[in-house]
Design a protein around this motif. Structure first.
Motif, PDB file in Angstrom:
ATOM      1  N   GLY A 183       2.006  -9.093 -13.095  1.00  0.00           N
ATOM      2  CA  GLY A 183       1.562  -9.608 -14.625  1.00  0.00           C
ATOM      3  C   GLY A 183       1.442  -8.392 -15.520  1.00  0.00           C
ATOM      4  N   ALA A 184       1.015  -7.116 -14.993  1.00  0.00           N
ATOM      5  CA  ALA A 184       0.768  -5.824 -15.620  1.00  0.00           C
ATOM      6  C   ALA A 184       2.076  -5.269 -15.973  1.00  0.00           C
ATOM      7  N   LEU A 185       2.991  -5.587 -15.080  1.00  0.00           N
ATOM      8  CA  LEU A 185       4.430  -4.724 -15.287  1.00  0.00           C
ATOM      9  C   LEU A 185       5.264  -5.707 -15.835  1.00  0.00           C
ATOM     10  N   GLY A 186       5.148  -6.935 -15.929  1.00  0.00           N
ATOM     11  CA  GLY A 186       5.831  -7.879 -16.597  1.00  0.00           C
ATOM     12  C   GLY A 186       7.136  -8.130 -15.468  1.00  0.00           C
ATOM     13  N   ALA A 187       6.881  -8.262 -14.383  1.00  0.00           N
ATOM     14  CA  ALA A 187       7.918  -8.527 -13.418  1.00  0.00           C
ATOM     15  C   ALA A 187       8.382 -10.063 -13.595  1.00  0.00           C
ATOM     16  N   PRO A 188       9.503 -10.118 -13.358  1.00  0.00           N
ATOM     17  CA  PRO A 188      10.099 -11.494 -13.198  1.00  0.00           C
ATOM     18  C   PRO A 188       9.592 -12.440 -12.071  1.00  0.00           C
ATOM     19  N   GLU A 189       9.249 -13.980 -12.067  1.00  0.00           N
ATOM     20  CA  GLU A 189       8.557 -14.474 -11.191  1.00  0.00           C
ATOM     21  C   GLU A 189       9.354 -14.347  -9.870  1.00  0.00           C
TER      22      GLU A 189
END
Length: 227
Positions: free
Chosen positions: A194-200
């Motif tokens: 969530g903090a890094l904006g990683a894809p699902e």
């Protein structure tokens, strides 16, 4: 023939090894100086032998923490040197080291009831967190999830490393440990993603990676115990 004296450095190391085993198995509060001497094999030795090397039980506790911290940092450095340019292998190499902190057991809250020990453990925690900031910078930069701005990469690494450090501290010190770290592992992956904006799909993949690393470590430890 005069009795040969043992190298003081070796004897000091033996006492630290013994204290480390006892603090882990019995807890800090339940371990006495006499217990440490007995564990080393000096069942007839006077406590003065212990106090020749350490001024107190607190001091040997700090020596135990320092040794674990130094070995931990060395292991991290070895992983980084090998996999610096491969973010996935970097995390797979660091994960077993990190997971060991979740399964070590919740004995820390006993020891940090001492102000001196608490301050010392916090200093070591700060050193470890800073090293993990550097590891996370490598990972975040390679993945590109936070863009290419170096300040953004650094601040994201500080946020993630600090947050995970707080989770581990809360588990092992504030709450006294947990026999099953799986739920916390999942929360950590969710927190980082969530903090890094990683894809699902990456979030789910890393959950699988972390749990596979844990199963591999459990198999390895089980094999060592049987041998």
């Amino acid at each position: 023939m005069p009795r040969r004296r043992q190298d003081p450095t070796i004897r000091r190391g033996e006492l630290i090894d013994a204290a480390s085993r006892l603090f882990l198995s019995k807890g800090y509060a339940a371990t006495s100086v006499r217990d440490i001497l007995d564990e080393v094999g000096n069942r007839t030795a006077s406590p003065s032998v212990f106090y020749y090397y350490f001024k107190s039980k607190e001091e040997i506790y700090q020596a135990v923490l320092r040794r674990h911290s130094e070995r931990y940092l060395q292991a991290i450095d070895e992983v980084v040197a090998r996999w610096e340019d491969d973010p996935d292998r970097l995390m797979m190499g660091v994960a077993p080291l990190f997971l060991a902190t979740l399964t070590r057991g919740g004995r820390g809250n006993e020891a940090v009831s001492s102000t001196e020990n608490l301050l010392f453990s916090l200093k070591l925690r700060e050193d470890l967190t800073q090293r993990f900031v550097e590891v996370w910078e490598l990972f975040i930069r390679a993945k590109g999830w936070r863009g290419t701005n170096e300040e953004d990469v650094h601040q994201a690494a500080v946020f993630v490393a600090g947050g995970i450090g707080e989770m581990v501290y809360d588990l092992n010190y504030a709450r006294g440990g947990n026999d099953d770290p799986s739920p916390l592992m999942d929360r950590m992956v969710d927190f980082c993603a969530g903090a890094l904006g990683a894809p699902e799909d990456e979030r789910q993949r890393y959950k699988g990676v972390v749990h596979e690393v844990r199963r591999s470590e459990e198999r390895r430890v089980g094999k060592e115990c049987r041998s």
